[in-house]
Design an enzyme around this catalytic site. Structure first.
Site, PDB file in Angstrom:
ATOM      1  N   HIS A 116      47.004  21.899 -14.222  1.00  0.00           N
ATOM      2  CA  HIS A 116      46.683  22.735 -13.056  1.00  0.00           C
ATOM      3  C   HIS A 116      47.133  24.161 -13.289  1.00  0.00           C
ATOM      4  CE1 HIS A 116      50.558  20.696 -12.527  1.00  0.00           C
ATOM      5  NE2 HIS A 116      50.982  21.783 -11.902  1.00  0.00           N
ATOM      6  N   HIS A 118      48.419  27.483 -11.356  1.00  0.00           N
ATOM      7  CA  HIS A 118      48.943  28.021 -10.102  1.00  0.00           C
ATOM      8  C   HIS A 118      48.378  29.435  -9.945  1.00  0.00           C
ATOM      9  CE1 HIS A 118      52.440  25.144  -9.544  1.00  0.00           C
ATOM     10  NE2 HIS A 118      52.241  24.990 -10.836  1.00  0.00           N
TER      11      HIS A 118
HETATM   12  P1  AMP Z   1      54.047  21.787 -11.431  1.00  0.00           P
HETATM   13  O1  AMP Z   1      55.488  21.808 -11.077  1.00  0.00           O
HETATM   14  O2  AMP Z   1      53.602  22.978 -12.230  1.00  0.00           O
HETATM   15  O3  AMP Z   1      53.638  20.475 -12.077  1.00  0.00           O
HETATM   16  O4  AMP Z   1      53.268  21.947 -10.074  1.00  0.00           O
HETATM   17  C1  AMP Z   1      52.966  20.889  -9.225  1.00  0.00           C
HETATM   18  C2  AMP Z   1      52.705  21.492  -7.891  1.00  0.00           C
HETATM   19  O5  AMP Z   1      52.057  20.536  -7.071  1.00  0.00           O
HETATM   20  C3  AMP Z   1      53.963  21.934  -7.130  1.00  0.00           C
HETATM   21  O6  AMP Z   1      53.906  23.329  -6.891  1.00  0.00           O
HETATM   22  C4  AMP Z   1      53.906  21.115  -5.842  1.00  0.00           C
HETATM   23  O7  AMP Z   1      54.356  21.840  -4.724  1.00  0.00           O
HETATM   24  C5  AMP Z   1      52.431  20.789  -5.756  1.00  0.00           C
HETATM   25  N1  AMP Z   1      52.116  19.593  -4.985  1.00  0.00           N
HETATM   26  C6  AMP Z   1      52.666  18.355  -5.114  1.00  0.00           C
HETATM   27  N2  AMP Z   1      52.095  17.503  -4.245  1.00  0.00           N
HETATM   28  C7  AMP Z   1      51.165  18.219  -3.554  1.00  0.00           C
HETATM   29  C8  AMP Z   1      50.256  17.895  -2.512  1.00  0.00           C
HETATM   30  N3  AMP Z   1      50.159  16.668  -1.996  1.00  0.00           N
HETATM   31  N4  AMP Z   1      49.447  18.888  -2.051  1.00  0.00           N
HETATM   32  C9  AMP Z   1      49.528  20.127  -2.546  1.00  0.00           C
HETATM   33  N5  AMP Z   1      50.358  20.496  -3.542  1.00  0.00           N
HETATM   34  C10 AMP Z   1      51.180  19.556  -4.034  1.00  0.00           C
END
Ligand code: AMP
Length: 130
Positions: A116, A118
């Site tokens: 993903h 950001h």
């Molecule tokens: P990473 O730490 O780069 O793997 O980012 C994962 C991201 O997913 C984090 O910023 C979380 O806040 C986000 N996240 C986790 N669960 C959800 C959800 N159900 N809806 C939206 N964002 C989420």
């Protein structure tokens, strides 16, 4: 990132198993979608780190648990994700600039093993990042 989130990221085991993002793609759990087409989904991060914080993901993971797993076959979707980041940034009115982040692996504080981007904006970013 709060200490508890860092711990969660460090505890996350890199895996090709389905993640919470698969459920978001299938609309099995709610999310605030800001852009969707046949290849990608963009939705608001549940724990925003900036006034605008959007995640942009491929709908088909195809082994892309993270950027470190990229193969030549992924070049097209990787470029497309970046292009859609620009489209969404424009849609969100981020004309003064924005930041794209891809966390990878434990040292990168990745917590969800489905690639993903950001998209962060709406405030002045700092450099170097933490
Ligand atoms: P990473 O730490 O780069 O793997 O980012 C994962 C991201 O997913 C984090 O910023 C979380 O806040 C986000 N996240 C986790 N669960 C959800 C959800 N159900 N809806 C939206 N964002 C989420």
């Amino acid at each position: 990132m709060a200490a508890s989130e860092k711990e969660a990221a460090l505890a996350a085991v890199p895996t090709d198993s389905p993640t919470i993002f698969d459920k978001i793609i299938k609309k099995e759990i709610p999310s605030t979608v800001v852009y969707e087409d046949d290849k990608v989904l963009a939705f608001r991060d549940i724990n925003p780190q900036a006034p605008t914080h959007i995640l942009i993901i491929p709908k088909v993971k195809d082994g892309l648990t993270g950027l470190a797993k990229a193969e030549e076959r992924h070049i097209e979707i990787l470029g497309y994700l970046l292009y859609i980041a620009k489209v969404v940034a424009k849609q969100e009115g981020l004309g003064d600039g924005f930041r794209i982040v891809i966390n990878d692996g434990p040292n990168g504080c990745q917590s969800v093993y489905h690639l993903h981007l950001h998209l962060l904006g709406g405030r002045q970013m700092n450099w170097p990042p933490g």
